[in-house]
Design a protein around this motif. Structure first.
Motif, short mmCIF file in Angstrom:
data_model
loop_
_atom_site.label_atom_id
_atom_site.label_comp_id
_atom_site.label_asym_id
_atom_site.label_seq_id
_atom_site.Cartn_x
_atom_site.Cartn_y
_atom_site.Cartn_z
N ASP A 9 22.80 37.14 39.82
CA ASP A 9 23.21 38.06 40.88
C ASP A 9 24.35 37.45 41.69
O ASP A 9 24.17 36.45 42.36
CB ASP A 9 22.02 38.36 41.79
N ARG A 10 25.53 38.06 41.62
CA ARG A 10 26.69 37.55 42.36
C ARG A 10 27.31 38.62 43.26
O ARG A 10 28.28 38.38 43.96
CB ARG A 10 27.77 37.04 41.39
N SER A 11 26.73 39.82 43.25
CA SER A 11 27.37 40.93 43.95
C SER A 11 26.84 41.13 45.37
O SER A 11 27.49 41.75 46.21
CB SER A 11 27.16 42.23 43.17
N SER A 12 25.66 40.61 45.65
CA SER A 12 25.00 40.92 46.92
C SER A 12 25.65 40.18 48.08
O SER A 12 25.93 39.00 48.00
CB SER A 12 23.52 40.56 46.84
N LYS A 13 25.88 40.90 49.17
CA LYS A 13 26.50 40.32 50.35
C LYS A 13 25.51 40.06 51.47
O LYS A 13 25.87 39.52 52.51
CB LYS A 13 27.60 41.27 50.88
N GLU A 14 24.25 40.46 51.29
CA GLU A 14 23.28 40.32 52.37
C GLU A 14 22.91 38.85 52.57
O GLU A 14 23.00 38.05 51.65
CB GLU A 14 22.01 41.13 52.10
N ILE A 15 22.52 38.50 53.79
CA ILE A 15 22.16 37.11 54.07
C ILE A 15 20.74 36.80 53.66
O ILE A 15 20.37 35.64 53.56
CB ILE A 15 22.33 36.77 55.57
N GLY A 16 19.94 37.82 53.45
CA GLY A 16 18.54 37.53 53.15
C GLY A 16 17.83 38.65 52.42
O GLY A 16 18.37 39.75 52.25
N ARG A 17 16.59 38.35 52.01
CA ARG A 17 15.78 39.31 51.26
C ARG A 17 14.40 39.40 51.88
O ARG A 17 13.86 38.41 52.37
CB ARG A 17 15.64 38.86 49.80
N THR A 18 13.81 40.57 51.83
CA THR A 18 12.43 40.75 52.22
C THR A 18 11.80 41.79 51.30
O THR A 18 12.49 42.71 50.86
CB THR A 18 12.29 41.18 53.69
N TYR A 19 10.52 41.63 51.02
CA TYR A 19 9.88 42.60 50.15
C TYR A 19 9.72 43.93 50.86
O TYR A 19 10.05 44.98 50.32
CB TYR A 19 8.52 42.08 49.68
N LYS A 20 9.24 43.90 52.11
CA LYS A 20 9.01 45.16 52.80
C LYS A 20 9.34 45.04 54.29
O LYS A 20 8.98 44.06 54.93
CB LYS A 20 7.53 45.59 52.66
N LYS A 21 10.04 46.03 54.81
CA LYS A 21 10.26 46.14 56.25
C LYS A 21 9.14 46.99 56.84
O LYS A 21 8.86 48.08 56.34
CB LYS A 21 11.62 46.78 56.53
N ASN A 22 8.54 46.49 57.90
CA ASN A 22 7.44 47.24 58.51
C ASN A 22 7.91 48.51 59.20
O ASN A 22 7.15 49.46 59.35
CB ASN A 22 6.68 46.35 59.50
N ASP A 23 9.17 48.54 59.59
CA ASP A 23 9.76 49.75 60.15
C ASP A 23 10.90 50.19 59.25
O ASP A 23 12.02 49.70 59.36
CB ASP A 23 10.28 49.50 61.57
N PRO A 24 10.64 51.12 58.31
CA PRO A 24 11.67 51.51 57.34
C PRO A 24 12.87 52.19 57.98
O PRO A 24 13.94 52.25 57.37
CB PRO A 24 10.93 52.47 56.40
N ASP A 25 12.71 52.71 59.19
CA ASP A 25 13.82 53.38 59.87
C ASP A 25 14.77 52.41 60.56
O ASP A 25 15.83 52.80 61.02
CB ASP A 25 13.28 54.38 60.90
N LEU A 26 14.35 51.14 60.64
CA LEU A 26 15.19 50.13 61.29
C LEU A 26 16.31 49.74 60.33
O LEU A 26 16.07 49.11 59.31
CB LEU A 26 14.34 48.91 61.66
N HIS A 27 17.53 50.13 60.67
CA HIS A 27 18.66 49.86 59.79
C HIS A 27 19.12 48.41 59.98
O HIS A 27 19.38 47.97 61.08
CB HIS A 27 19.82 50.80 60.10
N ASN A 28 19.19 47.70 58.90
CA ASN A 28 19.67 46.32 58.95
C ASN A 28 20.39 46.03 57.64
O ASN A 28 19.75 45.76 56.62
CB ASN A 28 18.50 45.35 59.16
N SER A 29 21.68 46.08 57.68
CA SER A 29 22.46 45.94 56.46
C SER A 29 22.53 44.50 55.98
O SER A 29 22.98 44.23 54.86
CB SER A 29 23.89 46.46 56.70
N THR A 30 22.11 43.54 56.80
CA THR A 30 22.19 42.14 56.41
C THR A 30 20.96 41.66 55.65
O THR A 30 20.96 40.57 55.10
CB THR A 30 22.38 41.23 57.64
N VAL A 31 19.91 42.46 55.63
CA VAL A 31 18.68 42.10 54.93
C VAL A 31 18.34 43.18 53.91
O VAL A 31 18.22 44.35 54.25
CB VAL A 31 17.50 41.92 55.91
#
Length: 468
Positions: free
Chosen positions: A32-54
């Motif tokens: 994987d060389r295309s991703s620009k995000e700083i981090g990964r998480t399996y699930k966000k507890n608030d799916p409506d919370l926009h966070n383009s860095t994760v």
């Protein structure tokens, strides 16, 4: 020889599962060389919370579910469309939920249980904390394992052992194999590339210095839990929980030991009398890494929160004093500081100031210790059962292992080559870890876990049977 363990500084770890994921990141790479995000998480507890860095890997909408479901079926799962088109997503829905890990009441993210390498890599500390450049927990675990290795050990590093353990886990387990491939293809969208094996070799001058410490406990028990015998004996979810418990204890207890060791070094320097056997003197003057009072005492007398918090924070400040601009504290430098202490007013002021640290001094180290050793505040089916310490309100932190924790500790003491051991052996193993309960309390914990066999008046000879 450096008499301070060369441990990188840790920080708050948002979920127990992140320990296995961090170590897995040292064992596997990817294309994987295309991703620009700083981090990964399996699930966000608030799916409506926009966070383009994760980036989130939990399949939510119908498109993602359909793709995940198709991958599961292509790799071997059989699904039925009986009952309508929506039933095609039932397996994908069940799988995405079944791999969820512990859930903290205050966290914005939820990890996946790292049952397979691909699931492990759906999260990292940067994503779970939404923070750039967090501590490298995988490197810390490798370092602790290295520090605990006897001089004769020339085997794999901690992350290499995890990679081998995953191979044992996947081999012949079709269910895990399908989940691993489908997660890689459908969720991660890249193939995992195992990194070359790394071995521990060469002379280690500190091996005798740290041979009876939590470093050694972690080294020995990580070898056990990643062995073929244990990997093939434990159910998938149980193995993840037990392996994570070993990692939690390795980190938390090693940093508690470091704090006690640094305070013992400080005491030796302040006595101002250098001698040839000073390392033995320092060891004999050490306070137990984890004070563990009798269960019969009031909660206020068993509380370790304020004691450990102050010890860790002041040790952090003392460490900076002893190292200065150096990267290590040698035998010679320690002796020099002791010889000149009575005449060195600047050193006296530095040490005394360190013993009254500012509130934020060592904050990350204390959070790493307290949150790895204590059970998380969690709810429902995602409860954390594997904490050594238990919180009582906001003020108290008590050594109080539950049934699950005691089962791990006792079973690993017995090992795979015998069905049982005795309470004395379990007690000795816990002392190596730096946590020594009263014998009668330990027997009570073992009885509550259903592991003790024989009468209580047998004391150390009470038989203890492993759980699996």
């Amino acid at each position: 020889m450096n008499i301070l363990p060369d441990l990188p500084r840790p920080q708050y770890m948002v979920a127990p599962e992140i320990l296995l994921s961090s170590l897995a990141a040292h064992a596997y790479g990817s294309g994987d060389r295309s991703s620009k995000e700083i981090g990964r998480t399996y699930k966000k507890n608030d799916p409506d919370l926009h966070n383009s860095t994760v980036k989130e890997y939990y399949p939510r909408d119908q498109v993602q579910l359909a793709e995940f479901d198709q991958s599961l079926r292509d790799n071997g799962f059989v699904t039925s469309k009986k009952g309508g088109i929506d039933s095609a997503y039932l397996v994908a829905d069940a799988v995405r939920h079944s791999v969820l890990g512990t859930k903290s009441l205050r966290s914005n993210t939820q990890a996946a249980a790292p049952l397979t390498p691909s699931l492990a890599l759906t999260q990292n500390l940067a994503g779970m904390l939404n923070k750039q450049g967090p501590a490298d927990i995988g490197k810390i675990l490798d370092t602790i394992f290295h520090l605990g290795a006897p001089e004769s050990y020339t085997g794999p590093a901690a992350h290499t052992l995890l990679k081998q353990a995953y191979e044992y886990r996947l081999n012949g387990n079709q269910f895990l194999e399908v989940i691993d491939r489908s997660t890689s293809e459908s969720l991660l969208k890249y193939e995992l590339l195992p990194k070359p094996d790394k071995l521990i070799e060469g002379k280690r001058e500190w091996s005798e210095l740290f041979h009876d410490t939590p470093f050694r406990w972690f080294h020995d028990n990580w070898l056990k839990i990643t062995s073929a015998e244990w990997c093939k004996s434990l159910p998938a979810r149980v193995w993840v929980d037990w392996a994570t418990t070993v990692l939690r204890l390795g980190i938390g207890m090693s940093y508690l030991w470091e704090a006690s060791w640094i305070h013992a070094i400080s005491g030796y320097i302040q006595r101002g009398k250098a001698n040839e056997n000073f390392l033995l003197e320092i060891k004999e003057s050490m306070l137990p890494p984890l004070p563990w009072e009798s269960e019969e005492l009031p909660v206020s007398m068993r509380n370790v929160s304020s004691i450990l918090k102050h010890r860790v924070k002041s040790a952090h400040a003392l460490r900076d004093v002893f190292l200065g601009s150096r990267k290590s504290l040698s035998v010679e430098e320690c002796q020099r500081l002791a010889q000149e202490y009575d005449s060195n007013e600047a050193l006296q002021v530095q040490i005394m100031t360190s013993l009254k640290p500012a509130e934020r001094t060592g904050k990350n180290t204390w959070e790493a210790i307290s949150y790895t050793l204590a059970g998380r505040d969690s709810v429902g089916e995602f409860v954390d059962y594997y904490g050594l310490l238990r919180r009582r309100g906001s003020k108290y932190l008590l050594p109080s292992p539950g049934v699950e924790w005691m089962t791990v500790a006792a079973s690993l003491t017995c090992d795979r080559n015998r069905r049982s051991c005795d309470a004395g052996e379990v007690l000795d193993d816990l002392q190596l870890l730096g946590a020594r309960p009263r014998l009668q309390d330990l027997i009570g914990y073992l009885e509550a876990a259903g592991l003790a066999r024989g009468s209580a008046d047998a004391d150390r000879g009470v038989r203890v049977e492993r759980a699996f």
